[in-house]
Scaffold this motif. Structure first.
Motif, PDB file in Angstrom:
ATOM      1  N   ASP A 272       4.511   1.325 -13.074  1.00  0.00           N
ATOM      2  CA  ASP A 272       3.233   0.672 -12.387  1.00  0.00           C
ATOM      3  C   ASP A 272       3.601  -0.101 -11.359  1.00  0.00           C
ATOM      4  OD1 ASP A 272       1.056  -0.532 -11.813  1.00  0.00           O
ATOM      5  OD2 ASP A 272       1.112  -1.983 -13.373  1.00  0.00           O
ATOM      6  N   LEU A 273       3.443   0.464 -10.042  1.00  0.00           N
ATOM      7  CA  LEU A 273       3.765   0.038  -8.951  1.00  0.00           C
ATOM      8  C   LEU A 273       2.914  -1.071  -8.439  1.00  0.00           C
ATOM      9  CD1 LEU A 273       6.371   0.697  -7.099  1.00  0.00           C
ATOM     10  CD2 LEU A 273       4.840   1.916  -5.542  1.00  0.00           C
ATOM     11  N   ARG A 274       3.139  -2.296  -7.963  1.00  0.00           N
ATOM     12  CA  ARG A 274       2.329  -3.148  -7.515  1.00  0.00           C
ATOM     13  C   ARG A 274       2.600  -3.897  -6.272  1.00  0.00           C
ATOM     14  NH1 ARG A 274      -0.699  -6.239 -12.656  1.00  0.00           N
ATOM     15  NH2 ARG A 274      -0.913  -4.534 -14.019  1.00  0.00           N
ATOM     16  N   LEU A 275       1.501  -4.060  -5.207  1.00  0.00           N
ATOM     17  CA  LEU A 275       1.768  -4.809  -4.120  1.00  0.00           C
ATOM     18  C   LEU A 275       1.249  -6.031  -4.186  1.00  0.00           C
ATOM     19  CD1 LEU A 275       2.587  -4.486  -1.176  1.00  0.00           C
ATOM     20  CD2 LEU A 275       0.555  -3.520  -0.425  1.00  0.00           C
ATOM     21  N   PHE A 276       1.940  -7.100  -3.786  1.00  0.00           N
ATOM     22  CA  PHE A 276       1.483  -8.566  -3.352  1.00  0.00           C
ATOM     23  C   PHE A 276       1.745  -8.943  -1.904  1.00  0.00           C
ATOM     24  CE2 PHE A 276       2.781  -7.924  -7.695  1.00  0.00           C
ATOM     25  CZ  PHE A 276       1.795  -8.784  -8.401  1.00  0.00           C
ATOM     26  N   LEU A 277       0.516  -9.589  -1.476  1.00  0.00           N
ATOM     27  CA  LEU A 277       0.613 -10.263  -0.020  1.00  0.00           C
ATOM     28  C   LEU A 277       0.464 -11.457  -0.224  1.00  0.00           C
ATOM     29  CD1 LEU A 277      -1.438  -7.645   2.097  1.00  0.00           C
ATOM     30  CD2 LEU A 277       1.056  -7.651   1.749  1.00  0.00           C
ATOM     31  N   ASP A 278       1.513 -12.334   0.085  1.00  0.00           N
ATOM     32  CA  ASP A 278       1.468 -13.972  -0.015  1.00  0.00           C
ATOM     33  C   ASP A 278       1.171 -14.087  -1.483  1.00  0.00           C
ATOM     34  OD1 ASP A 278       2.554 -14.581   2.566  1.00  0.00           O
ATOM     35  OD2 ASP A 278       0.477 -14.748   3.050  1.00  0.00           O
ATOM     36  N   GLY A 279       1.675 -13.518  -2.648  1.00  0.00           N
ATOM     37  CA  GLY A 279       1.306 -13.744  -3.867  1.00  0.00           C
ATOM     38  C   GLY A 279      -0.127 -13.111  -4.490  1.00  0.00           C
ATOM     39  N   ASP A 280      -0.856 -12.659  -3.558  1.00  0.00           N
ATOM     40  CA  ASP A 280      -2.015 -12.188  -4.099  1.00  0.00           C
ATOM     41  C   ASP A 280      -1.956 -10.406  -4.288  1.00  0.00           C
ATOM     42  OD1 ASP A 280      -3.203 -14.525  -3.962  1.00  0.00           O
ATOM     43  OD2 ASP A 280      -4.086 -14.100  -1.805  1.00  0.00           O
ATOM     44  N   LEU A 281      -2.193 -10.177  -5.616  1.00  0.00           N
ATOM     45  CA  LEU A 281      -2.112  -8.657  -6.091  1.00  0.00           C
ATOM     46  C   LEU A 281      -2.972  -7.778  -4.976  1.00  0.00           C
ATOM     47  CD1 LEU A 281      -1.312  -6.507  -8.000  1.00  0.00           C
ATOM     48  CD2 LEU A 281      -3.158  -7.218  -9.213  1.00  0.00           C
ATOM     49  N   GLN A 282      -2.772  -6.768  -4.324  1.00  0.00           N
ATOM     50  CA  GLN A 282      -3.467  -5.883  -3.605  1.00  0.00           C
ATOM     51  C   GLN A 282      -3.464  -4.836  -4.355  1.00  0.00           C
ATOM     52  OE1 GLN A 282      -4.538  -7.213  -0.497  1.00  0.00           O
ATOM     53  NE2 GLN A 282      -3.325  -8.845  -1.573  1.00  0.00           N
ATOM     54  N   PHE A 283      -2.966  -4.238  -5.238  1.00  0.00           N
ATOM     55  CA  PHE A 283      -3.279  -3.039  -6.231  1.00  0.00           C
ATOM     56  C   PHE A 283      -2.275  -2.867  -7.187  1.00  0.00           C
ATOM     57  CE2 PHE A 283      -0.612  -0.758  -2.937  1.00  0.00           C
ATOM     58  CZ  PHE A 283       0.198  -0.125  -3.709  1.00  0.00           C
ATOM     59  N   ALA A 284      -2.665  -2.240  -8.147  1.00  0.00           N
ATOM     60  CA  ALA A 284      -1.720  -1.704  -9.161  1.00  0.00           C
ATOM     61  C   ALA A 284      -1.749   0.093  -9.358  1.00  0.00           C
ATOM     62  CB  ALA A 284      -2.078  -2.566 -10.599  1.00  0.00           C
ATOM     63  N   SER A 285      -0.789   0.667  -9.247  1.00  0.00           N
ATOM     64  CA  SER A 285      -0.841   2.046  -8.954  1.00  0.00           C
ATOM     65  C   SER A 285      -1.584   2.658 -10.361  1.00  0.00           C
ATOM     66  CB  SER A 285       0.447   2.665  -8.990  1.00  0.00           C
ATOM     67  OG  SER A 285       1.400   2.241 -10.169  1.00  0.00           O
ATOM     68  N   THR A 286      -1.335   2.024 -11.460  1.00  0.00           N
ATOM     69  CA  THR A 286      -2.122   2.643 -12.673  1.00  0.00           C
ATOM     70  C   THR A 286      -3.635   2.516 -12.531  1.00  0.00           C
ATOM     71  OG1 THR A 286      -2.200   0.289 -13.578  1.00  0.00           O
ATOM     72  CG2 THR A 286      -0.252   1.633 -14.252  1.00  0.00           C
ATOM     73  N   ASP A 287      -4.344   1.759 -11.665  1.00  0.00           N
ATOM     74  CA  ASP A 287      -5.782   1.973 -11.663  1.00  0.00           C
ATOM     75  C   ASP A 287      -6.327   1.549 -10.268  1.00  0.00           C
ATOM     76  OD1 ASP A 287      -5.414  -0.951 -10.958  1.00  0.00           O
ATOM     77  OD2 ASP A 287      -6.015  -1.588 -12.886  1.00  0.00           O
ATOM     78  N   GLU A 288      -5.373   1.771  -9.028  1.00  0.00           N
ATOM     79  CA  GLU A 288      -5.997   1.674  -7.903  1.00  0.00           C
ATOM     80  C   GLU A 288      -6.958   2.802  -7.448  1.00  0.00           C
ATOM     81  OE1 GLU A 288      -5.388   3.818  -5.245  1.00  0.00           O
ATOM     82  OE2 GLU A 288      -4.134   5.045  -6.067  1.00  0.00           O
ATOM     83  N   HIS A 289      -6.884   3.823  -8.312  1.00  0.00           N
ATOM     84  CA  HIS A 289      -7.782   4.840  -7.843  1.00  0.00           C
ATOM     85  C   HIS A 289      -9.300   4.353  -8.169  1.00  0.00           C
ATOM     86  CE1 HIS A 289      -7.127   5.280 -12.081  1.00  0.00           C
ATOM     87  NE2 HIS A 289      -8.298   6.021 -12.125  1.00  0.00           N
ATOM     88  N   ARG A 290      -9.238   3.655  -8.905  1.00  0.00           N
ATOM     89  CA  ARG A 290     -11.017   3.179  -9.213  1.00  0.00           C
ATOM     90  C   ARG A 290     -11.231   2.334  -8.071  1.00  0.00           C
ATOM     91  NH1 ARG A 290     -12.935   1.557 -14.550  1.00  0.00           N
ATOM     92  NH2 ARG A 290     -12.241   3.110 -16.147  1.00  0.00           N
ATOM     93  N   TYR A 291     -10.461   1.490  -7.816  1.00  0.00           N
ATOM     94  CA  TYR A 291     -10.855   0.597  -6.430  1.00  0.00           C
ATOM     95  C   TYR A 291     -10.939   1.336  -5.223  1.00  0.00           C
ATOM     96  CZ  TYR A 291     -10.136  -2.550  -2.493  1.00  0.00           C
ATOM     97  OH  TYR A 291     -10.159  -3.381  -1.209  1.00  0.00           O
ATOM     98  N   THR A 292     -10.049   2.371  -5.126  1.00  0.00           N
ATOM     99  CA  THR A 292      -9.933   2.976  -3.599  1.00  0.00           C
ATOM    100  C   THR A 292     -11.112   4.017  -3.431  1.00  0.00           C
ATOM    101  OG1 THR A 292      -7.576   2.939  -3.685  1.00  0.00           O
ATOM    102  CG2 THR A 292      -8.415   4.449  -2.145  1.00  0.00           C
ATOM    103  N   GLU A 293     -11.292   4.867  -4.638  1.00  0.00           N
ATOM    104  CA  GLU A 293     -12.500   5.618  -4.686  1.00  0.00           C
ATOM    105  C   GLU A 293     -13.866   5.084  -4.546  1.00  0.00           C
ATOM    106  OE1 GLU A 293     -10.435   9.092  -7.742  1.00  0.00           O
ATOM    107  OE2 GLU A 293     -12.359   8.116  -8.131  1.00  0.00           O
ATOM    108  N   ALA A 294     -13.852   3.928  -4.996  1.00  0.00           N
ATOM    109  CA  ALA A 294     -15.266   3.105  -5.134  1.00  0.00           C
ATOM    110  C   ALA A 294     -15.519   2.503  -3.642  1.00  0.00           C
ATOM    111  CB  ALA A 294     -15.357   1.824  -6.229  1.00  0.00           C
ATOM    112  N   LEU A 295     -14.355   2.214  -3.001  1.00  0.00           N
ATOM    113  CA  LEU A 295     -14.372   1.693  -1.607  1.00  0.00           C
ATOM    114  C   LEU A 295     -14.717   2.724  -0.437  1.00  0.00           C
ATOM    115  CD1 LEU A 295     -13.753  -0.482   0.812  1.00  0.00           C
ATOM    116  CD2 LEU A 295     -11.428  -0.005   0.522  1.00  0.00           C
ATOM    117  N   VAL A 296     -13.948   3.902  -0.605  1.00  0.00           N
ATOM    118  CA  VAL A 296     -14.033   4.714   0.416  1.00  0.00           C
ATOM    119  C   VAL A 296     -15.125   5.817   0.426  1.00  0.00           C
ATOM    120  CG1 VAL A 296     -12.623   6.804   1.325  1.00  0.00           C
ATOM    121  CG2 VAL A 296     -11.605   4.557   0.886  1.00  0.00           C
TER     122      VAL A 296
END
Length: 523
Positions: A272-296
């Motif tokens: 599970d790869l996770r990206l944080f910017l200034d401590g705020d979570l931007q995505f988790a690789s286990t479920d980012e497809h839900r966010y990304t598909e819904a956004l795009v």
């Protein structure tokens, strides 16, 4: 006359050699530069650790100025021993200022907040800096007899000129030299070392005749001890930072970068790869497809040829856009080149090397500034994937003015999707985004999906015109892991306790959405 009174008069009555006064004024400039750097350290830490909004910044600036006045008053009883007091103040200031960044950073990592420590540091540093000018004025006048009003005015003018020149130097050195090259912890420590060097020069050369042998020995011991403390910090700063940073994240850190804009951290555990910017979570690789598909994909419902992505430097939105068969060109505007570099290296396997696709033109620029340039570009779809607007800098990207500029690059009938935060956790901020889109002439359709890492997460689909767009997918849409027409239709339904709110828009003049985010979670 008591012995202490005689000693005080001897201390202030020994004339400062004329040739030493320019050097003392130079020391004034150096100390002023250090003082301003300390204030900028506090402001920088305020932004990176506790959000640093207008209120926080105002508290630090006003608190620092008030503490300057308090320091000037508190030092009055010690003016009889101006030389020894000045050296002591500079030593304490060098240590306190040099340790300020690491203290605040470690406090934040252990307790999750450092606001109280930040305010205490503001007061302590302000008092010490405020004590400098009365002491220096006393030293510059020591031993001078018959000084008139004009002479006092000239002396004060020289002192102020040196003080302001030093402040200018500090204001330039911090953002352009210390912060980018050394970082916050080492930058503050190096400033403390400079402060100690200035104190050593003043004590050892300029004020040697005004200090007793005992005072010189005490000053030397204190300077060596202080230098040793800051020296250890400079050597071990990386270890301290890594240890403190790891406490902020539950998973092991596999990459960490401090860019000119933010702290970028990538963690990984069990794939599970996770990206944080200034401590705020931007995505988790286990479920980012839900966010990304819904956004795009709702933005691609009309089979666009040219797509604009604002933000989304991780390359995940670009990956989904490129999967759509009608897309011929993608322009990706991302502020931080460090995020783009990370997308092309550490995150390349996750985003399918989307940013290296020949159809993608990556532009490193501020999205607001980029949209203001007259270009005549017409995009069939726009995807806005910005971080949450919890600072004024980010709040401008959720303003009426920003969305007005955005509508200017849309082709007729073009669709826009915007990530808008959580309609459950921050409902006011979510519905404020919808209202702000509407205020810019974009008719918006709100929708939300469940993303396990984020919870209930909301978006808005919008277009220019008289009617809001329907939620739907293109018949040419690729096979998706999460989103399908039924799920998308259901995403437009909101429960009664989180239903639509009619709110004034967020603007550059009144960035209401920033305060919405600061209010945090609604009950």
């Amino acid at each position: 006359m008591t012995a202490s009174t005689a000693g005080a008069r001897a201390a202030t009555g020994t004339p400062l050699p004329l040739r030493a006064r320019p050097l003392l004024l130079a020391a004034v400039a150096v100390c002023a530069a250090c003082g301003l750097v300390y204030e900028l350290v506090l402001l920088t830490l305020s932004a990176s650790l506790v959000g640093g909004g207008i209120r926080q910044t105002s508290l630090i600036v006003a608190g620092f100025v008030a503490a300057l006045g308090a320091g000037a008053l508190l030092v009055k009883p010690f003016l009889g021993h101006a030389a020894a007091t000045f050296v002591a103040v500079e030593i304490v200031l060098g240590v306190a200022g040099g340790l300020s960044a690491v203290t605040l950073y470690v406090t934040f990592s252990f307790y999750g907040t450092s606001t109280a420590v930040l305010l205490v540091a503001t007061g302590v540093l302000g008092v010490l800096v405020g004590a400098e000018v009365p002491l220096l004025m006393t030293l510059l006048q020591s031993g001078r007899t018959g000084i008139d009003a004009e002479g006092t005015g000239k002396l004060l003018a020289d002192l102020n000129a040196a003080d302001y020149a030093g402040a200018l130097l500090g204001g330039l050195v911090w953002p352009f030299v210390l912060l980018p090259l050394a970082g916050q912890i080492r930058g503050a420590a190096l400033t403390g070392v400079v402060n100690l060097v200035a104190a050593a020069v003043v004590a050892g050369f300029l004020l040697r005749r005004q200090l007793s042998a005992r005072s010189r020995r005490a000053a030397t011991a204190a300077l060596l001890a202080a230098a040793a403390v800051l020296g250890v910090l400079l050597v071990r700063a990386q270890d301290v930072e890594v240890t403190a940073r790891q406490r902020l994240y539950s998973d092991p850190i596999v990459a960490a970068v401090r860019s000119d804009h933010q702290e970028i951290v990538v963690t990984e555990r069990a794939g599970d790869l996770r990206l944080f910017l200034d401590g705020d979570l931007q995505f988790a690789s286990t479920d980012e497809h839900r966010y990304t598909e819904a956004l795009v994909h709702p933005a691609l419902a009309r089979d666009p040829a040219r797509v604009l992505i604002l933000g989304g430097g991780d390359g995940l939105a670009a990956r989904e856009v490129l999967r759509h068969p009608s897309v011929r060109q993608v322009v990706q505007v991302e502020l931080d080149p460090a995020v783009v570099e990370l997308a092309r290296t550490r995150l390349a396997g996750l985003n399918d090397r989307a940013l290296d696709d020949p159809r993608v033109d990556v532009v490193v620029d501020d999205a607001f500034r980029w949209l203001r340039r007259p270009t005549g570009r017409d995009f069939d779809a726009v995807v806005v994937d910005m971080p949450d607007p919890d600072t004024p800098v980010l709040g401008r990207l959720y303003s009426t003015e920003f969305y007005g500029l955005l509508s200017g690059v849309l082709a007729p009938g073009g669709l826009v999707t915007v990530q808008a935060g959580s309609p459950y956790s921050t409902p006011t901020a979510y519905w404020r985004t919808v209202s702000t889109l509407e205020s810019a002439g974009l008719r918006a359709t709100p929708y939300h999906v469940h993303v396990p890492s984020f919870g209930d997460w909301g978006f808005a689909l919008a277009r220019a015109g008289d009617a809001a767009p329907d939620l739907g997918l293109s018949p040419q849409a690729p096979s998706l892991r999460f989103l399908d027409p039924a799920v998308l239709r259901a995403s437009g339904v909101f429960s009664a306790d989180r239903g639509p709110q009619a709110l004034p828009p967020s603007t550059l003049d009144q960035p209401r959405i920033v305060e919405d985010m600061r209010h945090g979670y609604a009950g």
